[in-house]
Design a protein around this motif. Structure first.
Motif, short mmCIF file in Angstrom:
data_model
loop_
_atom_site.label_atom_id
_atom_site.label_comp_id
_atom_site.label_asym_id
_atom_site.label_seq_id
_atom_site.Cartn_x
_atom_site.Cartn_y
_atom_site.Cartn_z
N GLY A 144 0.81 -7.98 -9.60
CA GLY A 144 0.98 -8.15 -8.32
C GLY A 144 0.03 -9.25 -7.76
O GLY A 144 -0.78 -9.79 -8.42
N VAL A 145 0.44 -9.59 -6.60
CA VAL A 145 -0.18 -10.82 -5.77
C VAL A 145 -0.10 -10.23 -4.22
O VAL A 145 0.59 -9.64 -3.68
N ALA A 147 -4.75 -5.44 -6.65
CA ALA A 147 -4.95 -4.45 -7.48
C ALA A 147 -3.73 -3.49 -8.13
O ALA A 147 -4.09 -3.08 -9.07
N GLY A 148 -2.65 -3.68 -7.69
CA GLY A 148 -1.54 -3.07 -8.17
C GLY A 148 -0.62 -3.90 -9.22
O GLY A 148 -0.88 -5.19 -9.28
N SER A 149 0.09 -3.23 -10.16
CA SER A 149 0.92 -3.83 -10.86
C SER A 149 2.08 -3.10 -10.95
O SER A 149 2.23 -1.72 -10.69
N VAL A 200 -0.56 -6.24 1.67
CA VAL A 200 0.84 -6.22 1.02
C VAL A 200 0.87 -6.87 -0.26
O VAL A 200 0.51 -8.11 -0.22
N GLU A 201 1.29 -6.08 -1.07
CA GLU A 201 1.58 -6.62 -2.49
C GLU A 201 2.68 -7.10 -2.64
O GLU A 201 4.10 -6.35 -2.43
N ILE A 218 -5.39 0.02 -9.75
CA ILE A 218 -6.80 0.38 -9.98
C ILE A 218 -7.59 0.81 -8.99
O ILE A 218 -8.55 1.51 -8.97
N SER A 219 -7.19 0.67 -7.64
CA SER A 219 -7.68 1.00 -6.44
C SER A 219 -6.43 1.22 -5.46
O SER A 219 -5.95 0.22 -4.88
N GLN A 220 -6.23 2.67 -5.03
CA GLN A 220 -5.30 2.64 -4.02
C GLN A 220 -5.71 2.36 -2.63
O GLN A 220 -4.82 1.73 -1.68
N GLY A 221 -7.12 2.27 -2.51
CA GLY A 221 -7.76 2.12 -1.21
C GLY A 221 -7.54 0.46 -1.00
O GLY A 221 -7.02 -0.05 0.07
N THR A 222 -7.68 -0.13 -2.16
CA THR A 222 -7.33 -1.85 -1.95
C THR A 222 -6.07 -2.02 -1.93
O THR A 222 -5.63 -2.86 -0.96
N SER A 223 -5.10 -1.45 -2.60
CA SER A 223 -3.57 -1.88 -2.30
C SER A 223 -3.19 -1.21 -0.95
O SER A 223 -2.31 -2.12 -0.30
#
Length: 540
Positions: A260-261, A270-272, A300-301, A291-296
């Motif tokens: 993701g970006v 953090a997401g993919s 907006v990914e 790898i981190s729900q908080g960061t995601s």
């Protein structure tokens, strides 16, 4: 003695009055965004905090948390939980959820407390969290931006009171998914690779739209900061992709993992997305992991999903279209909720569906993902005339310039693929042969030229085309040639009054081809024409 008895009686009454004083509570909420097509979306928490002097609760006091106009997808053992402060504790006979039910006005979560509890000002609180709302069946499912509210009532009212307002916002409806498709184009005459690459760009509708609650199918564990409460979550957010109309012989191979970006920073997110399906190229499901729900949840990914395209030796014209939606979908146990009463979505039984969250999400409109496009040139000859009685005629030429110059430097060799093909001449006559008359459309005439090899020119007069010269003609002509780099010239003559003959020449206009002259194989949103694989994108 009587005086002492009276004094004692007053003291008892005063003491009783203090002990039975009402406890006042303030309502506060922590609203969330919810996906408007979601059938089991986490609603924000609702908190009840004592704001009066210390007092004792009446036995059997019940607080009713009502989620207005929306059904819930939980029961007392599935997702809904309490966060309590003293004297409310998680103990049998003290403070507990006694009911989770869909009633006529929405979802009710009833919390009962034991009598005799001494409530402390500004520290004693009961918070309900983890309620999953059937947003797609509520008024909030109609449009983004609609609020969902919760109201708290108390019984019996003699022991407690709720400050006004006793209602707060628990969620706001939003679109959960934004999809942008980039059409990869392969020109029939030049072959691979597709330019640009076919891409399904999947973006969250808001920063916390995609969630990773449980271990993925590929074995990726939920992140250490997985969102709590998860409201009985049993799965993660899925992205469903359906492809139809793949041209004959074309094979699409989908990537196993898509990074993701973060659109706000254009950095790696953090997401993919992990691919769940492997059996078919036409129906794919991707699963969100992070790898981190908080960061995601703070970004907006977006996820550019680019399939590898394998083309056959012999191309066939066609377009592969794609549609996308959120998954998992509804299940059989949801059928009872598909046709709710007009006012609200309740009453009906709580769902027993395994998938939480799940979605009643429509597929996006068909969009071109991969186009095997013809090599062609569209030429407009805006006015031509053949009037035998007035000695008008029109000569025209179409040159196939797909042959590059050859020779030593500095003569360029551009690598153009030599092409050959016929041109379909589409004549559109009108009866407007004199100024001032109202034109009328007549029957169109179609003529096909002989094959025009690369480096050759087709030239003729209207008077030499039997389908045209059989009657007078004035109007325009569009030539659709099955090769790139076609150019046209026309020359109108009138020789009725020699030596005062009239003549006028012009260069044919190039009509951009929507299939091959815009970056996405379609008209650009800003109204301008692109210059992608067009042969020559002349701005005329």
């Amino acid at each position: 003695m009587k005086r002492n008895l009276v004094l004692f009686s007053l003291l008892v009454l005063v003491g009783a009055s203090v002990a039975s004083a009402q406890v006042e509570y303030r309502v506060s909420t922590t609203p969330t965004f919810v996906i408007r097509t979601g059938r089991a979306e986490i609603l924000g928490s609702v908190k009840l905090t004592a704001v009066s002097p210390t007092a004792t609760l009446t036995a059997g006091t019940t607080f009713d948390y009502v989620y207005n106009g929306i059904g819930c997808d939980n029961d007392t053992s599935n997702g809904v939980s309490l966060v309590l402060t003293a004297p409310f504790v998680n103990a049998v006979g003290n403070t507990q959820i006694t009911q989770v039910a869909n009633l006529a006005d929405g979802c009710h979560v009833s919390v009962q407390v034991a009598g005799g509890l001494s409530v402390t000002n500004n520290t004693s609180s009961i918070q309900v969290q983890g309620v999953r709302g059937r947003v797609d069946l509520s008024s909030a499912g109609v449009a983004p931006g609609v609020s969902i509210t919760a109201t708290i009532n108390v019984t019996p009212s003699g022991s407690s009171t709720i400050s006004i307002p006793n209602t707060g916002e628990v969620a706001k409806s939003a679109n959960g998914l934004v999809v942008d498709i980039q059409d990869g184009i392969v020109l029939f005459c030049t072959g691979p690779p597709p330019v640009p690459l076919p891409t399904v760009n999947v973006t969250e509708g808001f920063p916390a739209a995609f969630v990773h609650h449980v271990t993925s199918l590929a074995g990726t564990l939920a992140p250490a900061d997985a969102r709590l409460p998860n409201g009985g979550a049993t799965n993660n957010t899925w992205i469903h992709i359906i492809v139809t109309g793949i041209p004959t012989g074309v094979v699409l191979t989908w990537p196993a993992v898509v990074a993701g970006v973060n659109t706000s920073t254009l950095a790696v997110s953090a997401g993919s997305l992990e691919r769940r399906t492997t059996a078919t190229a036409t129906d794919q499901i991707y699963e969100f992991v992070t790898i981190s729900q908080g960061t995601s949840d703070t970004n907006v990914e977006t996820f550019p999903i680019v399939p590898v395209v394998t083309l056959p030796a012999t191309l066939a014209l066609g377009t592969a279209n794609v549609q996308v939606n959120l998954n998992p979908p509804l299940e059989a146990s949801d059928a009872v909720g598909l046709a709710p009463p007009p006012a609200v979505n309740a009453p009906y039984p709580l769902a027993t569906a395994a998938h939480k969250p799940r979605f009643n999400d429509p597929l996006t409109p068909l969009a071109a993902l991969l186009t095997i496009a013809p090599c062609r040139t569209n030429l407009l000859f805006p006015w031509m005339a053949f009037i035998s009685g007035a000695s008008y005629d029109t000569g025209f030429a179409i040159a196939n310039t797909s042959t590059d110059p050859e020779g030593p430097s500095p003569i360029p060799v551009w690598g153009t693929a030599p092409q050959s093909g016929t041109c379909i001449l589409n004549f559109y006559p009108t009866d407007d042969t004199t100024l001032g008359t109202a034109p009328a459309k007549l029957t169109a005439v179609t003529v096909t030229t002989p094959n025009v090899p690369s480096g050759a020119t087709y030239a003729t007069n209207l008077s030499n085309i039997p389908a045209i010269s059989a009657a007078d003609f004035t109007g325009y002509m569009i030539a659709v040639c099955n090769f790139q780099y076609g150019h046209g010239f026309a020359f109108i003559t009138n020789t009725i009054s020699t030596p005062s003959a009239l003549a006028q020449g012009y260069v044919a206009l190039l009509i951009p081809d929507p299939l091959v002259q815009t970056p996405a194989g379609r008209l650009p949103s800003d109204g301008s024409w692109g210059n992608f694989e067009s042969g020559e994108g002349l701005a005329q």
